[in-house]
Motif scaffolding. Structure first.
Motif, PDB file in Angstrom:
ATOM      1  N   ASP A  46      -8.412  14.951  16.631  1.00  0.00           N
ATOM      2  CA  ASP A  46      -9.677  15.685  16.578  1.00  0.00           C
ATOM      3  C   ASP A  46     -10.774  14.820  15.953  1.00  0.00           C
ATOM      4  N   ASP A  47     -10.441  14.126  14.871  1.00  0.00           N
ATOM      5  CA  ASP A  47     -11.405  13.205  14.244  1.00  0.00           C
ATOM      6  C   ASP A  47     -11.816  12.117  15.226  1.00  0.00           C
ATOM      7  N   TYR A  48     -10.842  11.577  15.930  1.00  0.00           N
ATOM      8  CA  TYR A  48     -11.117  10.527  16.920  1.00  0.00           C
ATOM      9  C   TYR A  48     -12.097  11.018  17.979  1.00  0.00           C
ATOM     10  N   LEU A  49     -11.811  12.182  18.535  1.00  0.00           N
ATOM     11  CA  LEU A  49     -12.681  12.724  19.586  1.00  0.00           C
ATOM     12  C   LEU A  49     -14.086  13.002  19.055  1.00  0.00           C
ATOM     13  N   ASN A  50     -14.170  13.410  17.792  1.00  0.00           N
ATOM     14  CA  ASN A  50     -15.488  13.657  17.189  1.00  0.00           C
ATOM     15  C   ASN A  50     -16.256  12.371  16.925  1.00  0.00           C
ATOM     16  N   HIS A  51     -15.545  11.245  16.789  1.00  0.00           N
ATOM     17  CA  HIS A  51     -16.213   9.957  16.566  1.00  0.00           C
ATOM     18  C   HIS A  51     -16.650   9.287  17.867  1.00  0.00           C
ATOM     19  N   LEU A  52     -16.099   9.741  18.989  1.00  0.00           N
ATOM     20  CA  LEU A  52     -16.502   9.147  20.269  1.00  0.00           C
ATOM     21  C   LEU A  52     -17.881   9.658  20.666  1.00  0.00           C
ATOM     22  N   PRO A  53     -18.700   8.783  21.188  1.00  0.00           N
ATOM     23  CA  PRO A  53     -19.965   9.260  21.749  1.00  0.00           C
ATOM     24  C   PRO A  53     -19.669  10.253  22.883  1.00  0.00           C
ATOM     25  N   GLU A  54     -20.534  11.216  23.070  1.00  0.00           N
ATOM     26  CA  GLU A  54     -20.287  12.285  24.049  1.00  0.00           C
ATOM     27  C   GLU A  54     -19.939  11.736  25.426  1.00  0.00           C
ATOM     28  N   ASN A  55     -20.639  10.696  25.844  1.00  0.00           N
ATOM     29  CA  ASN A  55     -20.345  10.139  27.164  1.00  0.00           C
ATOM     30  C   ASN A  55     -19.187   9.151  27.132  1.00  0.00           C
ATOM     31  N   GLY A  56     -18.496   9.034  25.979  1.00  0.00           N
ATOM     32  CA  GLY A  56     -17.330   8.178  25.859  1.00  0.00           C
ATOM     33  C   GLY A  56     -16.046   8.869  26.282  1.00  0.00           C
ATOM     34  N   ARG A  57     -16.170  10.088  26.670  1.00  0.00           N
ATOM     35  CA  ARG A  57     -15.004  10.862  27.097  1.00  0.00           C
ATOM     36  C   ARG A  57     -14.934  10.836  28.599  1.00  0.00           C
ATOM     37  N   PRO A  58     -13.878  11.138  29.261  1.00  0.00           N
ATOM     38  CA  PRO A  58     -12.650  11.756  28.782  1.00  0.00           C
ATOM     39  C   PRO A  58     -11.777  10.756  28.033  1.00  0.00           C
ATOM     40  N   SER A  59     -10.829  11.301  27.333  1.00  0.00           N
ATOM     41  CA  SER A  59      -9.942  10.485  26.530  1.00  0.00           C
ATOM     42  C   SER A  59      -8.527  11.030  26.628  1.00  0.00           C
ATOM     43  N   PHE A  60      -7.555  10.142  26.602  1.00  0.00           N
ATOM     44  CA  PHE A  60      -6.159  10.560  26.584  1.00  0.00           C
ATOM     45  C   PHE A  60      -5.842  11.320  25.300  1.00  0.00           C
ATOM     46  N   ALA A  61      -6.671  11.140  24.286  1.00  0.00           N
ATOM     47  CA  ALA A  61      -6.481  11.856  23.022  1.00  0.00           C
ATOM     48  C   ALA A  61      -6.560  13.367  23.226  1.00  0.00           C
ATOM     49  N   THR A  62      -7.329  13.809  24.197  1.00  0.00           N
ATOM     50  CA  THR A  62      -7.415  15.243  24.482  1.00  0.00           C
ATOM     51  C   THR A  62      -6.033  15.781  24.866  1.00  0.00           C
ATOM     52  N   THR A  63      -5.335  15.068  25.723  1.00  0.00           N
ATOM     53  CA  THR A  63      -3.982  15.457  26.129  1.00  0.00           C
ATOM     54  C   THR A  63      -3.029  15.430  24.937  1.00  0.00           C
ATOM     55  N   LEU A  64      -3.115  14.379  24.130  1.00  0.00           N
ATOM     56  CA  LEU A  64      -2.236  14.272  22.968  1.00  0.00           C
ATOM     57  C   LEU A  64      -2.557  15.343  21.929  1.00  0.00           C
ATOM     58  N   LEU A  65      -3.829  15.681  21.781  1.00  0.00           N
ATOM     59  CA  LEU A  65      -4.225  16.745  20.859  1.00  0.00           C
ATOM     60  C   LEU A  65      -3.615  18.075  21.302  1.00  0.00           C
ATOM     61  N   GLU A  66      -3.694  18.364  22.590  1.00  0.00           N
ATOM     62  CA  GLU A  66      -3.082  19.592  23.115  1.00  0.00           C
ATOM     63  C   GLU A  66      -1.571  19.593  22.880  1.00  0.00           C
ATOM     64  N   ARG A  67      -0.940  18.449  23.085  1.00  0.00           N
ATOM     65  CA  ARG A  67       0.510  18.350  22.859  1.00  0.00           C
ATOM     66  C   ARG A  67       0.839  18.571  21.387  1.00  0.00           C
ATOM     67  N   ALA A  68       0.077  17.952  20.489  1.00  0.00           N
ATOM     68  CA  ALA A  68       0.319  18.115  19.048  1.00  0.00           C
ATOM     69  C   ALA A  68       0.131  19.570  18.635  1.00  0.00           C
ATOM     70  N   ASN A  69      -0.924  20.209  19.144  1.00  0.00           N
ATOM     71  CA  ASN A  69      -1.178  21.614  18.797  1.00  0.00           C
ATOM     72  C   ASN A  69      -0.089  22.536  19.337  1.00  0.00           C
ATOM     73  N   SER A  70       0.487  22.201  20.466  1.00  0.00           N
ATOM     74  CA  SER A  70       1.516  23.063  21.046  1.00  0.00           C
ATOM     75  C   SER A  70       2.847  22.936  20.304  1.00  0.00           C
ATOM     76  N   LEU A  71       3.012  21.870  19.516  1.00  0.00           N
ATOM     77  CA  LEU A  71       4.278  21.638  18.835  1.00  0.00           C
ATOM     78  C   LEU A  71       4.328  22.248  17.437  1.00  0.00           C
ATOM     79  N   PHE A  72       3.175  22.675  16.903  1.00  0.00           N
ATOM     80  CA  PHE A  72       3.251  23.290  15.554  1.00  0.00           C
ATOM     81  C   PHE A  72       2.746  24.693  15.580  1.00  0.00           C
TER      82      PHE A  72
END
Length: 142
Positions: free
Chosen positions: A116-142
């Protein structure tokens, strides 16, 4: 002989140098467009670096920026180049790598925060990012 990584590093720098030249010529709109191309190119590199591809390109890019002739760019232009690279690559990527490490070690909550911190540090047009997928995976595991 120029290696592929070195050549690619220069290809990354060309749009920035083009933006500087166009700005010096008074072509501000063309300079803005060239700067956008440079930023988009860096964003593509950060997406490659998320997948452990391009580390040698990143290393070579930083070397080439450090070796630029002082007569090529003014101090402010060189500083702006370094700031853009820091904002789009050097600054955010450690947060991403930290998230990946935390996810692999089973600390999903901390990994989610890092992504989440990583995605917030990316400039808006710097997305999409694989971090979005990993963030969803991390959230689904806890």
């Amino acid at each position: 002989m120029i290696q592929l990584e070195e050549n690619f590093a220069w290809q990354l720098l060309v749009p920035y140098l083009e933006s500087v030249l166009k700005q010096r010529m008074g072509l501000s709109q063309a300079a803005i467009e060239a700067q956008k191309v440079f930023q988009n190119t860096l964003d593509s590199l950060h997406r490659r670096l998320e997948r452990d591809e391009g580390q040698s390109i990143m290393t070579q890019l930083l070397k080439e920026v450090g070796r630029l002739e002082p007569t090529l760019l003014s101090h402010l232009e060189h500083e702006a180049l370094q700031d853009t690279i820091t904002t789009r690559l050097v600054g955010p990527l450690p947060l991403y790598y930290r998230g990946v490490s935390l996810l692999w070690t089973g600390n999903q909550k901390a990994a989610a925060r890092a992504f989440d911190d990583y995605l917030n540090h990316l400039p808006e047009n710097g997305r999409p990012s694989f971090a979005t997928t990993l963030l969803e995976r991390a959230n689904s595991l806890f």
